[in-house]
Design a protein around this motif. Structure first.
Motif, PDB file in Angstrom:
ATOM      1  N   SER A 114       0.814  -1.206   0.000  1.00 30.56           N
ATOM      2  CA  SER A 114       0.000   0.000   0.000  1.00 30.56           C
ATOM      3  C   SER A 114       0.851   1.262   0.000  1.00 30.56           C
ATOM      4  CB  SER A 114      -0.903   0.014   1.236  1.00 30.56           C
ATOM      5  OG  SER A 114      -0.114   0.220   2.401  1.00 30.56           O
ATOM      6  N   TRP A 115       0.189   2.388  -0.181  1.00 28.71           N
ATOM      7  CA  TRP A 115       0.847   3.692  -0.061  1.00 28.71           C
ATOM      8  C   TRP A 115       1.512   3.806   1.316  1.00 28.71           C
ATOM      9  CZ3 TRP A 115       2.651   7.721  -2.612  1.00 28.71           C
ATOM     10  CH2 TRP A 115       2.925   8.900  -1.912  1.00 28.71           C
ATOM     11  N   ASP A 116       0.816   3.387   2.380  1.00 25.05           N
ATOM     12  CA  ASP A 116       1.393   3.466   3.728  1.00 25.05           C
ATOM     13  C   ASP A 116       2.653   2.608   3.851  1.00 25.05           C
ATOM     14  OD1 ASP A 116      -0.556   5.261   4.572  1.00 25.05           O
ATOM     15  OD2 ASP A 116      -1.825   3.699   5.446  1.00 25.05           O
ATOM     16  N   ASP A 117       2.642   1.427   3.247  1.00 22.83           N
ATOM     17  CA  ASP A 117       3.851   0.587   3.241  1.00 22.83           C
ATOM     18  C   ASP A 117       5.000   1.327   2.573  1.00 22.83           C
ATOM     19  OD1 ASP A 117       2.426  -1.579   4.385  1.00 22.83           O
ATOM     20  OD2 ASP A 117       1.885  -2.358   2.397  1.00 22.83           O
ATOM     21  N   PHE A 118       4.706   1.935   1.439  1.00 25.65           N
ATOM     22  CA  PHE A 118       5.697   2.675   0.665  1.00 25.65           C
ATOM     23  C   PHE A 118       6.253   3.845   1.477  1.00 25.65           C
ATOM     24  CE2 PHE A 118       6.114   5.758  -3.131  1.00 25.65           C
ATOM     25  CZ  PHE A 118       7.425   5.383  -3.392  1.00 25.65           C
ATOM     26  N   VAL A 119       5.365   4.608   2.105  1.00 26.14           N
ATOM     27  CA  VAL A 119       5.786   5.750   2.924  1.00 26.14           C
ATOM     28  C   VAL A 119       6.651   5.278   4.084  1.00 26.14           C
ATOM     29  CG1 VAL A 119       4.954   7.568   4.479  1.00 26.14           C
ATOM     30  CG2 VAL A 119       3.877   7.239   2.236  1.00 26.14           C
ATOM     31  N   LYS A 176      12.734   8.184 -16.136  1.00 25.69           N
ATOM     32  CA  LYS A 176      13.961   8.942 -15.867  1.00 25.69           C
ATOM     33  C   LYS A 176      13.909   9.537 -14.473  1.00 25.69           C
ATOM     34  CE  LYS A 176      15.457   8.298 -20.048  1.00 25.69           C
ATOM     35  NZ  LYS A 176      16.337   7.167 -20.226  1.00 25.69           N
ATOM     36  N   VAL A 177      15.086   9.791 -13.897  1.00 26.42           N
ATOM     37  CA  VAL A 177      15.174  10.426 -12.588  1.00 26.42           C
ATOM     38  C   VAL A 177      14.374  11.729 -12.608  1.00 26.42           C
ATOM     39  CG1 VAL A 177      16.759  11.556 -10.970  1.00 26.42           C
ATOM     40  CG2 VAL A 177      17.371   9.353 -11.987  1.00 26.42           C
ATOM     41  N   ASP A 178      13.626  11.958 -11.561  1.00 26.65           N
ATOM     42  CA  ASP A 178      12.752  13.118 -11.342  1.00 26.65           C
ATOM     43  C   ASP A 178      11.394  13.014 -12.019  1.00 26.65           C
ATOM     44  OD1 ASP A 178      14.584  14.361  -9.644  1.00 26.65           O
ATOM     45  OD2 ASP A 178      15.527  15.442 -11.303  1.00 26.65           O
ATOM     46  N   ASP A 179      11.149  11.982 -12.841  1.00 29.42           N
ATOM     47  CA  ASP A 179       9.802  11.797 -13.385  1.00 29.42           C
ATOM     48  C   ASP A 179       8.824  11.642 -12.220  1.00 29.42           C
ATOM     49  OD1 ASP A 179      10.756  11.886 -15.975  1.00 29.42           O
ATOM     50  OD2 ASP A 179      10.341   9.781 -16.422  1.00 29.42           O
ATOM     51  N   GLN A 180       7.608  12.124 -12.422  1.00 28.65           N
ATOM     52  CA  GLN A 180       6.567  12.074 -11.405  1.00 28.65           C
ATOM     53  C   GLN A 180       5.644  10.882 -11.669  1.00 28.65           C
ATOM     54  OE1 GLN A 180       6.396  14.675  -8.745  1.00 28.65           O
ATOM     55  NE2 GLN A 180       8.460  14.482  -9.580  1.00 28.65           N
ATOM     56  N   VAL A 181       5.175  10.268 -10.584  1.00 25.40           N
ATOM     57  CA  VAL A 181       4.436   9.013 -10.679  1.00 25.40           C
ATOM     58  C   VAL A 181       3.181   9.064  -9.811  1.00 25.40           C
ATOM     59  CG1 VAL A 181       4.586   6.517 -10.334  1.00 25.40           C
ATOM     60  CG2 VAL A 181       6.645   7.802 -10.996  1.00 25.40           C
ATOM     61  N   LEU A 182       2.043   8.752 -10.406  1.00 28.88           N
ATOM     62  CA  LEU A 182       0.814   8.595  -9.636  1.00 28.88           C
ATOM     63  C   LEU A 182       0.794   7.189  -9.053  1.00 28.88           C
ATOM     64  CD1 LEU A 182      -1.693  10.206 -12.168  1.00 28.88           C
ATOM     65  CD2 LEU A 182      -0.751  11.252 -10.093  1.00 28.88           C
ATOM     66  N   PHE A 183       0.496   7.074  -7.780  1.00 31.33           N
ATOM     67  CA  PHE A 183       0.471   5.808  -7.065  1.00 31.33           C
ATOM     68  C   PHE A 183      -0.993   5.389  -6.932  1.00 31.33           C
ATOM     69  CE2 PHE A 183       0.896   2.878  -3.555  1.00 31.33           C
ATOM     70  CZ  PHE A 183       2.196   2.416  -3.595  1.00 31.33           C
ATOM     71  N   TYR A 184      -1.351   4.270  -7.574  1.00 34.62           N
ATOM     72  CA  TYR A 184      -2.746   3.845  -7.706  1.00 34.62           C
ATOM     73  C   TYR A 184      -2.988   2.552  -6.938  1.00 34.62           C
ATOM     74  CZ  TYR A 184      -7.061   2.500 -10.187  1.00 34.62           C
ATOM     75  OH  TYR A 184      -8.337   2.133 -10.525  1.00 34.62           O
ATOM     76  N   LYS A 231      -9.426   1.153  -6.096  1.00 35.74           N
ATOM     77  CA  LYS A 231      -9.402   1.732  -7.446  1.00 35.74           C
ATOM     78  C   LYS A 231      -9.314   3.256  -7.389  1.00 35.74           C
ATOM     79  CE  LYS A 231     -11.784  -2.141  -9.513  1.00 35.74           C
ATOM     80  NZ  LYS A 231     -12.967  -2.624 -10.192  1.00 35.74           N
ATOM     81  N   SER A 232      -8.205   3.747  -6.789  1.00 35.45           N
ATOM     82  CA  SER A 232      -8.021   5.190  -6.627  1.00 35.45           C
ATOM     83  C   SER A 232      -6.550   5.553  -6.688  1.00 35.45           C
ATOM     84  CB  SER A 232      -8.546   5.655  -5.264  1.00 35.45           C
ATOM     85  OG  SER A 232      -9.926   5.466  -5.155  1.00 35.45           O
ATOM     86  N   VAL A 233      -6.284   6.746  -7.227  1.00 31.21           N
ATOM     87  CA  VAL A 233      -4.956   7.332  -7.124  1.00 31.21           C
ATOM     88  C   VAL A 233      -4.874   7.904  -5.715  1.00 31.21           C
ATOM     89  CG1 VAL A 233      -3.374   9.103  -7.969  1.00 31.21           C
ATOM     90  CG2 VAL A 233      -4.869   7.905  -9.586  1.00 31.21           C
ATOM     91  N   VAL A 234      -3.846   7.495  -4.969  1.00 29.70           N
ATOM     92  CA  VAL A 234      -3.769   7.892  -3.558  1.00 29.70           C
ATOM     93  C   VAL A 234      -2.554   8.754  -3.225  1.00 29.70           C
ATOM     94  CG1 VAL A 234      -5.121   5.918  -2.762  1.00 29.70           C
ATOM     95  CG2 VAL A 234      -2.614   5.736  -2.900  1.00 29.70           C
ATOM     96  N   GLY A 235      -1.566   8.802  -4.124  1.00 31.79           N
ATOM     97  CA  GLY A 235      -0.379   9.584  -3.804  1.00 31.79           C
ATOM     98  C   GLY A 235       0.483   9.864  -5.016  1.00 31.79           C
ATOM     99  N   ILE A 236       1.536  10.636  -4.763  1.00 26.22           N
ATOM    100  CA  ILE A 236       2.500  11.014  -5.797  1.00 26.22           C
ATOM    101  C   ILE A 236       3.874  10.524  -5.365  1.00 26.22           C
ATOM    102  CG2 ILE A 236       3.530  12.915  -7.088  1.00 26.22           C
ATOM    103  CD1 ILE A 236       1.051  14.569  -6.043  1.00 26.22           C
ATOM    104  N   LEU A 284      -2.377  12.233  -1.788  1.00 22.34           N
ATOM    105  CA  LEU A 284      -3.438  13.131  -2.225  1.00 22.34           C
ATOM    106  C   LEU A 284      -4.354  13.380  -1.025  1.00 22.34           C
ATOM    107  CD1 LEU A 284      -4.455  11.749  -5.741  1.00 22.34           C
ATOM    108  CD2 LEU A 284      -2.752  13.473  -5.170  1.00 22.34           C
ATOM    109  N   VAL A 285      -4.812  14.602  -0.864  1.00 26.77           N
ATOM    110  CA  VAL A 285      -5.743  14.920   0.223  1.00 26.77           C
ATOM    111  C   VAL A 285      -7.010  14.092   0.064  1.00 26.77           C
ATOM    112  CG1 VAL A 285      -7.132  16.754   1.273  1.00 26.77           C
ATOM    113  CG2 VAL A 285      -4.779  17.230   0.513  1.00 26.77           C
ATOM    114  N   HIS A 286      -7.468  14.004  -1.179  1.00 28.40           N
ATOM    115  CA  HIS A 286      -8.662  13.215  -1.505  1.00 28.40           C
ATOM    116  C   HIS A 286      -8.274  12.216  -2.591  1.00 28.40           C
ATOM    117  CE1 HIS A 286     -10.989  16.154   0.683  1.00 28.40           C
ATOM    118  NE2 HIS A 286     -10.449  17.110  -0.047  1.00 28.40           N
ATOM    119  N   PRO A 287      -8.277  10.906  -2.289  1.00 23.15           N
ATOM    120  CA  PRO A 287      -7.998   9.934  -3.343  1.00 23.15           C
ATOM    121  C   PRO A 287      -8.921  10.166  -4.541  1.00 23.15           C
ATOM    122  CG  PRO A 287      -8.027   8.853  -1.227  1.00 23.15           C
ATOM    123  CD  PRO A 287      -8.524  10.264  -1.003  1.00 23.15           C
TER     124      PRO A 287
END
Length: 135
Positions: free
Chosen positions: A14-19, A42-50, A56-61, A90-93
């Motif tokens: 999960s996002w919490d595991d990752f954090v 590439k380094v510095d690319d931004q990623v949506l964490f789903y 079934k939600s995007v929950v973080g960056i 994300l404040v709101h998934p």
């Protein structure tokens, strides 16, 4: 800079595991199309964490901090990983239903190829998701 979306089952990772880890390699990808996407990160690319499955939600960056290298979880050299760090939740998934119902996101890969675990995201789509999630 490029933008991506990575999918995970939250009951497995999960996002919490990752954090809690603070940094991790994105492993276990066994799909050639997803591997191709990881090899383009590439380094510095931004990623949506789903979160897939039930949420079934995007929950973080997240952010790419190391480009692809051999997946340390297998001896099969066809598979690769990238290193990611969490940037912020994300404040709101942002749910898949919200994404499907937002005309600005109608071309998003997530809608047309939802099974792909690593996928490109257009900058405009990334920005819409951030706005929807109050990030």
């Amino acid at each position: 800079m490029n933008y991506w979306l990575v999918k995970t089952e939250p009951n497995t990772y999960s996002w919490d595991d990752f954090v809690n880890l603070g940094k991790d390699h994105w492993d276990g990808v066994r799909n050639y199309a997803a591997r191709k996407q990881m090899m383009a990160m590439k380094v510095d690319d931004q990623v949506l964490f789903y979160h897939s499955v039930n949420e079934k939600s995007v929950v973080g960056i997240a952010q790419v901090v190391k480009e692809f290298y051999s997946d340390p979880t297998t001896d099969d050299d066809r598979w690769v990983v990238v290193d990611l760090v969490p940037v912020k939740p994300l404040v709101h998934p942002v749910s898949l239903d919200q994404i499907k119902n937002d005309q600005r996101l109608e071309e998003m890969v997530l809608i047309h190829n939802s099974r792909l675990s690593v996928q490109p995201v257009k900058k405009e789509e990334f920005d819409v998701i951030l706005k929807l999630g109050d990030a």
